[in-house]
Design an enzyme around this catalytic site. Structure first.
Site, PDB file in Angstrom:
ATOM      1  N   LYS A 202       7.085  -3.790  -3.958  1.00 25.80           N
ATOM      2  CA  LYS A 202       8.548  -3.540  -3.924  1.00 25.80           C
ATOM      3  C   LYS A 202       9.080  -3.655  -2.553  1.00 25.80           C
ATOM      4  O   LYS A 202      10.204  -4.082  -2.375  1.00 25.80           O
ATOM      5  CB  LYS A 202       8.560  -1.882  -4.679  1.00 25.80           C
ATOM      6  CG  LYS A 202      10.200  -1.349  -4.524  1.00 25.80           C
ATOM      7  CD  LYS A 202      10.899  -2.194  -5.556  1.00 25.80           C
ATOM      8  CE  LYS A 202      12.545  -1.738  -5.503  1.00 25.80           C
ATOM      9  NZ  LYS A 202      13.240  -2.762  -6.139  1.00 25.80           N
TER      10      LYS A 202
ATOM     11  N   HIS B 243      19.347 -36.435  -6.739  1.00 25.06           N
ATOM     12  CA  HIS B 243      18.528 -36.739  -5.436  1.00 25.06           C
ATOM     13  C   HIS B 243      16.991 -36.597  -5.741  1.00 25.06           C
ATOM     14  O   HIS B 243      16.464 -36.618  -4.541  1.00 25.06           O
ATOM     15  CB  HIS B 243      19.371 -36.459  -4.314  1.00 25.06           C
ATOM     16  CG  HIS B 243      20.742 -36.606  -4.005  1.00 25.06           C
ATOM     17  ND1 HIS B 243      20.916 -37.928  -3.596  1.00 25.06           N
ATOM     18  CD2 HIS B 243      21.823 -36.122  -4.446  1.00 25.06           C
ATOM     19  CE1 HIS B 243      22.279 -37.975  -3.616  1.00 25.06           C
ATOM     20  NE2 HIS B 243      22.785 -36.827  -3.905  1.00 25.06           N
TER      21      HIS B 243
ATOM     22  N   LYS C  94      14.406 -14.205 -10.178  1.00 26.36           N
ATOM     23  CA  LYS C  94      14.232 -13.002 -11.302  1.00 26.36           C
ATOM     24  C   LYS C  94      13.332 -13.532 -12.234  1.00 26.36           C
ATOM     25  O   LYS C  94      12.384 -12.918 -12.893  1.00 26.36           O
ATOM     26  CB  LYS C  94      15.644 -12.390 -11.732  1.00 26.36           C
ATOM     27  CG  LYS C  94      15.586 -10.991 -12.034  1.00 26.36           C
ATOM     28  CD  LYS C  94      16.097 -10.116 -10.977  1.00 26.36           C
ATOM     29  CE  LYS C  94      15.541 -10.525  -9.681  1.00 26.36           C
ATOM     30  NZ  LYS C  94      16.067  -9.728  -8.526  1.00 26.36           N
TER      31      LYS C  94
ATOM     32  N   TRP D 197      -3.352  -2.635  -1.301  1.00 20.06           N
ATOM     33  CA  TRP D 197      -2.726  -4.077  -1.623  1.00 20.06           C
ATOM     34  C   TRP D 197      -3.693  -4.837  -0.573  1.00 20.06           C
ATOM     35  O   TRP D 197      -3.544  -4.765   0.428  1.00 20.06           O
ATOM     36  CB  TRP D 197      -1.304  -4.176  -0.949  1.00 20.06           C
ATOM     37  CG  TRP D 197      -0.773  -5.542  -1.175  1.00 20.06           C
ATOM     38  CD1 TRP D 197      -0.846  -6.523  -0.088  1.00 20.06           C
ATOM     39  CD2 TRP D 197       0.116  -6.104  -2.030  1.00 20.06           C
ATOM     40  NE1 TRP D 197      -0.399  -7.539  -0.302  1.00 20.06           N
ATOM     41  CE2 TRP D 197       0.229  -7.473  -1.576  1.00 20.06           C
ATOM     42  CE3 TRP D 197       0.254  -5.749  -3.297  1.00 20.06           C
ATOM     43  CZ2 TRP D 197       1.057  -8.366  -2.121  1.00 20.06           C
ATOM     44  CZ3 TRP D 197       1.091  -6.703  -4.268  1.00 20.06           C
ATOM     45  CH2 TRP D 197       1.530  -8.030  -3.569  1.00 20.06           C
TER      46      TRP D 197
ATOM     47  N   GLU E  30       9.613 -14.231 -11.120  1.00 16.63           N
ATOM     48  CA  GLU E  30       8.611 -13.138 -10.993  1.00 16.63           C
ATOM     49  C   GLU E  30       8.344 -12.358 -11.655  1.00 16.63           C
ATOM     50  O   GLU E  30       7.222 -11.679 -11.634  1.00 16.63           O
ATOM     51  CB  GLU E  30       9.603 -12.262  -9.402  1.00 16.63           C
ATOM     52  CG  GLU E  30      10.668 -11.615  -9.989  1.00 16.63           C
ATOM     53  CD  GLU E  30      11.231 -10.705  -8.705  1.00 16.63           C
ATOM     54  OE1 GLU E  30      12.485 -10.586  -8.511  1.00 16.63           O
ATOM     55  OE2 GLU E  30      10.440 -10.167  -7.795  1.00 16.63           O
TER      56      GLU E  30
ATOM     57  N   ASN F 233      -1.609   2.043   5.937  1.00 19.24           N
ATOM     58  CA  ASN F 233      -0.759   0.918   5.461  1.00 19.24           C
ATOM     59  C   ASN F 233      -0.565   0.219   6.655  1.00 19.24           C
ATOM     60  O   ASN F 233      -0.239   0.759   7.686  1.00 19.24           O
ATOM     61  CB  ASN F 233       0.538   1.613   4.820  1.00 19.24           C
ATOM     62  CG  ASN F 233       0.390   2.196   3.543  1.00 19.24           C
ATOM     63  OD1 ASN F 233      -0.418   2.421   2.989  1.00 19.24           O
ATOM     64  ND2 ASN F 233       1.756   2.900   3.110  1.00 19.24           N
ATOM     65  N   GLY F 234      -0.414  -1.161   6.451  1.00 22.25           N
ATOM     66  CA  GLY F 234      -0.194  -1.985   7.659  1.00 22.25           C
ATOM     67  C   GLY F 234      -1.419  -2.899   7.775  1.00 22.25           C
ATOM     68  O   GLY F 234      -2.414  -2.839   7.071  1.00 22.25           O
TER      69      GLY F 234
ATOM     70  N   ARG G  20       4.974   0.008  -6.594  1.00 19.19           N
ATOM     71  CA  ARG G  20       5.039  -0.762  -5.240  1.00 19.19           C
ATOM     72  C   ARG G  20       4.077  -2.058  -5.266  1.00 19.19           C
ATOM     73  O   ARG G  20       4.348  -2.958  -4.342  1.00 19.19           O
ATOM     74  CB  ARG G  20       4.646   0.148  -4.158  1.00 19.19           C
ATOM     75  CG  ARG G  20       5.762   1.026  -3.720  1.00 19.19           C
ATOM     76  CD  ARG G  20       5.308   2.161  -2.938  1.00 19.19           C
ATOM     77  NE  ARG G  20       4.948   1.492  -1.342  1.00 19.19           N
ATOM     78  CZ  ARG G  20       5.754   1.514  -0.435  1.00 19.19           C
ATOM     79  NH1 ARG G  20       7.127   1.894  -0.716  1.00 19.19           N
ATOM     80  NH2 ARG G  20       5.620   0.902   0.545  1.00 19.19           N
TER      81      ARG G  20
ATOM     82  N   GLU H 240      19.220 -16.843  -7.328  1.00 20.86           N
ATOM     83  CA  GLU H 240      18.656 -15.354  -7.642  1.00 20.86           C
ATOM     84  C   GLU H 240      18.006 -15.401  -9.193  1.00 20.86           C
ATOM     85  O   GLU H 240      17.294 -14.886  -9.541  1.00 20.86           O
ATOM     86  CB  GLU H 240      19.901 -14.513  -7.469  1.00 20.86           C
ATOM     87  CG  GLU H 240      19.795 -13.144  -8.250  1.00 20.86           C
ATOM     88  CD  GLU H 240      18.496 -12.473  -7.703  1.00 20.86           C
ATOM     89  OE1 GLU H 240      17.753 -12.932  -6.725  1.00 20.86           O
ATOM     90  OE2 GLU H 240      18.279 -11.321  -8.430  1.00 20.86           O
TER      91      GLU H 240
ATOM     92  N   CYS I 200       0.763  -1.183  -0.015  1.00 15.32           N
ATOM     93  CA  CYS I 200      -0.084  -0.042  -0.103  1.00 15.32           C
ATOM     94  C   CYS I 200       0.844   1.216   0.115  1.00 15.32           C
ATOM     95  O   CYS I 200       1.910   1.377   0.444  1.00 15.32           O
ATOM     96  CB  CYS I 200      -0.913   0.015   1.018  1.00 15.32           C
ATOM     97  SG  CYS I 200      -1.750  -1.476   1.394  1.00 15.32           S
TER      98      CYS I 200
HETATM   99  C1  F6R Z   1      13.359  -9.686  -5.810  1.00 18.96           C
HETATM  100  C2  F6R Z   1      12.964  -8.471  -4.950  1.00 18.96           C
HETATM  101  C3  F6R Z   1      12.761  -9.096  -3.652  1.00 18.96           C
HETATM  102  C4  F6R Z   1      13.469  -8.295  -2.662  1.00 18.96           C
HETATM  103  C5  F6R Z   1      12.744  -8.377  -1.072  1.00 18.96           C
HETATM  104  C6  F6R Z   1      13.657  -7.873   0.015  1.00 18.96           C
HETATM  105  O1  F6R Z   1      13.351  -8.996  -7.303  1.00 18.96           O
HETATM  106  O2  F6R Z   1      13.213  -7.697  -5.316  1.00 18.96           O
HETATM  107  O3  F6R Z   1      12.766 -10.684  -3.227  1.00 18.96           O
HETATM  108  O4  F6R Z   1      14.821  -8.463  -2.599  1.00 18.96           O
HETATM  109  O5  F6R Z   1      11.526  -8.161  -0.944  1.00 18.96           O
HETATM  110  O6  F6R Z   1      13.468  -6.469  -0.243  1.00 18.96           O
HETATM  111  P1  F6R Z   1      14.611  -5.432   0.372  1.00 18.96           P
HETATM  112  O7  F6R Z   1      15.794  -5.556  -0.234  1.00 18.96           O
HETATM  113  O8  F6R Z   1      14.172  -4.153   0.158  1.00 18.96           O
HETATM  114  O9  F6R Z   1      14.422  -5.585   1.888  1.00 18.96           O
END
Ligand code: F6R
Length: 606
Positions: A601, A503, A484, A73, A487, A99-100, A27, A480, A2
């Site tokens: 985000k 395994h 990527k 959200w 997502e 928010n929250g 976000r 990683e 949010c």
């Molecule tokens: C993936 C991504 C998320 C963040 C995670 C932590 O591309 O962006 O997995 O890495 O939500 O976010 P921060 O670094 O802001 O704590």
């Protein structure tokens, strides 16, 4: 998650609030709304869907010089018009954006219903509007404070009231809230991105603080209304960093910015004379450094995977046992906090609630925690005992790229500093420094191969399911890469240690399931190549991210060569092609690159 934006001043509030909401779209959200206070009282517009849908649906005359807006959200109740914020009381005097999550919302909703209040949404936030309205206090601050006394949970919130038309009252407990200072106009937001076009002079509220914001200034206070005298500071940030400019998306822009962000995180932190790094913000003197018996890294998602790369760097270079753990799990297993352990919290946003709570748990138990954080002044940065800012610049796309590169380099500097106080030789120190200094140009070299990666990505995008595999240094790279890819392409991408294929997962390898294998030129190259043969023997298509000169034998594979670094530093370069594979696969599939479905985000709720 949010987002909140608010404005009070001489201009019309609605366009400013709507524009701010657009800047928070990255976000992640599913509905949007705003409330303005003008000559005709409080007016609210809200709906499920995009901010532009809301803007189109608003009546032409939606005027008022004070307003608050929100991108929601969904947590309590689905994404519907009624559940969108702002929420109001029955008489339509009070509007709240929040928010929250309020943990005791069910009990409060039941109590309000018993008292005859008709609730019109499924949300937790609606109770706040009623509680504010029902408070007997004669100031808006007093009413908000009374309402907050009744709720449990987390909030960043903004409240407006038709009887107090000159002010917005905001409050923070666990969700960020920033006040922005303009020329006879003031702003509030949950994220700096919403404000930078207007001002970079801001005050971050602390947990437990409220603020009154009027056109001419702001005052801060505790929940008991005693003043806290918080002042605003002007941040050294370039608002252009928040624009996508010539790039088709923020993610593409942020991938392209990596050479420069890599230069920034290294700048001024290398001490050539003693072949070490100097991270003054850690606040660790050499004697304390020698006393560290373990390093524990905590982060979430991609930050956790880079944390694994970072822990490996510390263990290899400083010979201190080190590991990384998902911050989201850490506190729930009642961890033993060791006095000689250096805890490292890693976060781009500095607002990820699980990382923040892990930091608080460590400090509560007397542990020492330092942060590797990108956003200056963020909650994690403020809570840590010391830290290193990453200087990646603003990262807007949900999928993190340039922040991760700087996290890795931050860990390399940390490992170098710890190593050189302990047993890392001056020759190795020099070798690593030379390696670090080559990284920005090597990233440029990789980015120049983008067309080649785009072609491979288009092929991978046709698969429903993919493996990403690697060993030891290559495994967090594979994790990683899979993260990527999944997502933003929405393909099932799963990471495995190459050594674990036999395994279990090998059962899934077949011509429709490609594997992206990380095969650096290291001590495991022969074993990695042997695993490639096993995948190929089962008809599994292969993309191999490797180094020039690595002999893959007769394995049928699409090969992507990445420049070699010092072995310990290889992971950061191996990661870059995987970003481009994910990006181009998602582009090919026509997805919204910067706003992947279901993701946000910064994850500010547990
Ligand atoms: C993936 C991504 C998320 C963040 C995670 C932590 O591309 O962006 O997995 O890495 O939500 O976010 P921060 O670094 O802001 O704590």
């Amino acid at each position: 998650m949010c987002g909140i934006v608010g404005y009070v001043g001489a201009q019309q509030a609605a366009p400013i609030v709507l524009e701010g909401l657009v800047r928070l779209e990255h976000r992640g959200y599913d509905s949007a709304g705003l409330a303005v206070l003008g000559g005709s009282g409080l007016r609210v517009g809200k709906r499920a869907g995009r901010v532009r849908d809301l803007a189109e649906a608003l009546p032409k005359r939606f005027s008022g010089r004070l307003g608050v807006g929100h991108t929601r959200w969904a947590t309590h109740g689905p994404a519907t018009d009624a559940n969108a914020h702002p929420h109001t009381d029955t008489a339509g005097l009070v509007a709240v954006v929040h928010n929250g999550i309020l943990d005791n919302a069910s009990a409060l909703r039941a109590a309000l219903t018993d008292a005859g209040v008709e609730l019109v949404s499924d949300t937790d936030t609606e109770v706040l509007a009623h509680l504010v309205e029902r408070s007997g206090a004669d100031t808006l601050e007093g009413k908000v404070s009374d309402a907050l006394a009744a709720v449990e949970g987390t909030y960043g919130l903004a409240v407006v009231h038709a009887d107090f038309p000159d002010r917005i009252v905001v409050a923070r407990h666990g969700s960020p809230l920033i006040v922005g200072v303009g020329e006879r106009e003031m702003f509030v937001a949950s994220d700096l991105a919403a404000l930078v076009r207007h001002t970079t002079t801001v005050a971050h509220l602390e947990d437990g603080e409220l603020a009154t914001v009027t056109a001419t200034g702001f005052t801060t206070m505790r929940r008991d209304l005693t003043t806290t005298h918080r002042e605003a500071a002007t941040l050294d940030i370039d608002p252009a960093g928040y624009e996508a400019g010539e790039h088709a998306s923020y993610m593409r822009k942020e991938i392209a910015e990596q050479p420069e962000s890599a230069e920034r995180v290294l700048r001024g932190r290398i001490d050539e004379r003693f072949a070490t790094a100097h991270l003054g913000g850690l606040g660790l003197d050499p004697r304390e450094t020698r006393g560290i018996s373990r390093v524990k890294v905590l982060g979430c998602g991609s930050a956790y995977y880079v944390g694994q790369m970072g822990a490996a760097l510390v263990e290899e270079l400083a010979r201190i046992p080190a590991d990384a753990e998902a911050a989201s799990e850490f506190r729930y297993r009642d961890p033993v906090i060791e006095p000689d352990t250096l805890y490292v919290a890693v976060s781009q946003s500095g607002e990820t609630v699980d990382t923040l709570l892990a930091v608080q748990e460590i400090r509560r138990k007397g542990g020492r925690v330092v942060g590797l954080v990108n956003v200056v002044g963020s909650a994690v940065a403020r809570e840590c005992d010391g830290g290193v800012y990453l200087h990646a610049g603003p990262e807007v796309a949900v999928a993190s790229t340039k922040a991760l590169t700087t996290m890795f380099l931050g860990f390399a500097l940390l490992a170098l500093q710890l190593g050189r106080v302990r047993d890392l030789s001056i020759a190795d120190g020099r070798r690593l420094i030379a390696g670090l200094q080559r990284i920005p140009d090597q990233v440029r070299e990789i980015l120049a191969q983008e067309d080649e990666y785009a072609e491979v990505a288009r092929q991978l995008a046709t698969a429903e399911s993919l493996f990403f595999v690697g060993r030891v240094r290559g495994f967090p790279v594979a994790r990683e890469g899979a993260q990527k890819f999944k997502e933003i392409s929405y393909r099932h991408a799963e990471a495995y240690q190459t050594s674990e294929l036999k395994h279990g997962p090998l059962a899934l390898v077949e011509p429709s399931v490609p594997t992206v294998a990380i095969v650096p030129d290291d001590e495991l190259v022969d074993r990695n190549v042997a695993a490639l043969h096993e995948i190929a023997a089962r008809g599994g298509p292969l993309v191999v991210v490797t180094h020039p000169g690595v002999d893959l034998g007769d394995v049928p594979a699409t090969r992507l060569d990445v420049p070699r670094s010092e072995r310990e530093l290889d992971p950061v370069l191996l990661t870059i092609p995987l970003q481009l594979l994910a990006y181009h696969a998602a582009l090919h599939l026509g997805h919204d690159i910067d706003k992947p479905r279901n993701l946000a985000k910064s994850v500010t709720v547990e």
